[in-house]
Scaffold this motif. Structure first.
Motif: not given
Length: 294
Positions: A93-102
């Motif tokens: 998974p892209n490490p930026r995924l969690w930031q995008a989900m917020t």
């Protein structure tokens, strides 16, 4: 859980099973009004104004398979594409995924979670598990069918049930941490339900295996679809009469008992507290909030 919105749950799209099973109705939705959820592989793309980025079917890769996500309130079909580059991919998974989900609201997050699980399943199930022949998409993406005339097996998107449980003893709560967790983070114990096992049995087995604790009075609290890749987290609460811990260090780095005050401090974000609570997207955090509010 007092009306609390759990991440990835509660999509507003009508899954419209009657459309999935009718090729003519499904084809009739693939018009200029249809919406295509734009993804970067399996990760969400965000619209300039915020929220999920939607395009039209004209934006889809001609070589991609289209999966039907459901209908909007005004009857438009929503789709996602299984991009050819995803097939056979093992990219993390892209490490930026969690930031995008917020940056996504609850409805967008629920639509994205369902789409991610479905697209990922199609990318990983190109061949029949019974005979090894190629499979093709069917029922709008809610089935794959074997192309071998002697087999014709039907395969359906799988969901893996996982129990995630609070264990309580005289007002204290058992939490554990895995080596992959950020420093000082503790969460509820969890584990997959095995074949031939009830939810209650899985809770009891996992807690005993991981922490050496015998539990009783297992009760259901809440569930969460978890699209990494496609699990159903089944949140439970249980009690134990003996708090003695025997930690399986192949499963957990550490397990500890925490008081109600310590759990409350973690949920309040106390940086000097004994541990860091699970993130907002995780059902484990909702379980802790439910326990505190009891």
């Amino acid at each position: 859980m007092n009306g609390t919105t759990i991440a990835f749950a509660g999509s507003a799209l009508d899954r419209a099973d009657h459309v999935r099973s009718d090729p003519e109705k499904l084809a009739g939705l693939m018009n200029w009004r249809a919406r295509l959820l734009r993804l970067d592989g399996l990760d969400p793309l965000l619209a300039p104004e915020g929220g999920l980025d939607w395009g039209t079917l004209a934006d889809a890769d001609p070589q991609a398979e289209l999966v039907f996500l459901g209908l909007t309130e005004d009857g438009r079909g929503c789709f996602a594409e299984v991009a050819p580059r995803l097939v056979g991919s093992v990219a993390p998974p892209n490490p930026r995924l969690w930031q995008a989900m917020t940056m996504l609201g609850s409805q967008d997050l629920a639509i994205y979670g369902g789409a991610r699980s479905l697209v990922d399943w199609h990318a990983r199930h190109r061949f029949c598990a019974r005979c090894g022949h190629a499979t093709v998409l069917a029922k709008g993406g809610w089935q794959r069918s074997c192309t071998n005339e002697a087999c014709k097996a039907e395969h359906f998107p799988r969901v893996d049930p996982v129990t995630i449980m609070l264990v309580e003893h005289q007002g204290n709560l058992l939490l554990g941490r895995q080596p992959r967790f950020p420093p000082r983070r503790f969460s509820a114990l969890a584990g997959f339900v095995e074949p031939g096992e009830s939810i209650e049995g899985a809770v009891a087995r996992e807690v005993q295996e991981e922490a050496g604790v015998i539990v009783r009075d297992v009760t259901y609290v809440a569930s969460q679809p978890w699209p990494f890749p496609s699990s159903l987290m089944i949140g439970c609460h249980s009690l134990t009469d003996d708090p003695t811990l025997t930690v399986d260090t192949t499963e957990l780095e550490e397990a500890r008992w925490f008081t109600r005050a310590e759990v409350r401090a973690a949920l309040d974000g106390d940086e000097e507290g004994p541990f860091i609570a699970p993130p907002q997207h995780a059902v484990a955090r909702h379980l802790l909030e439910w326990w505190i509010a009891r």
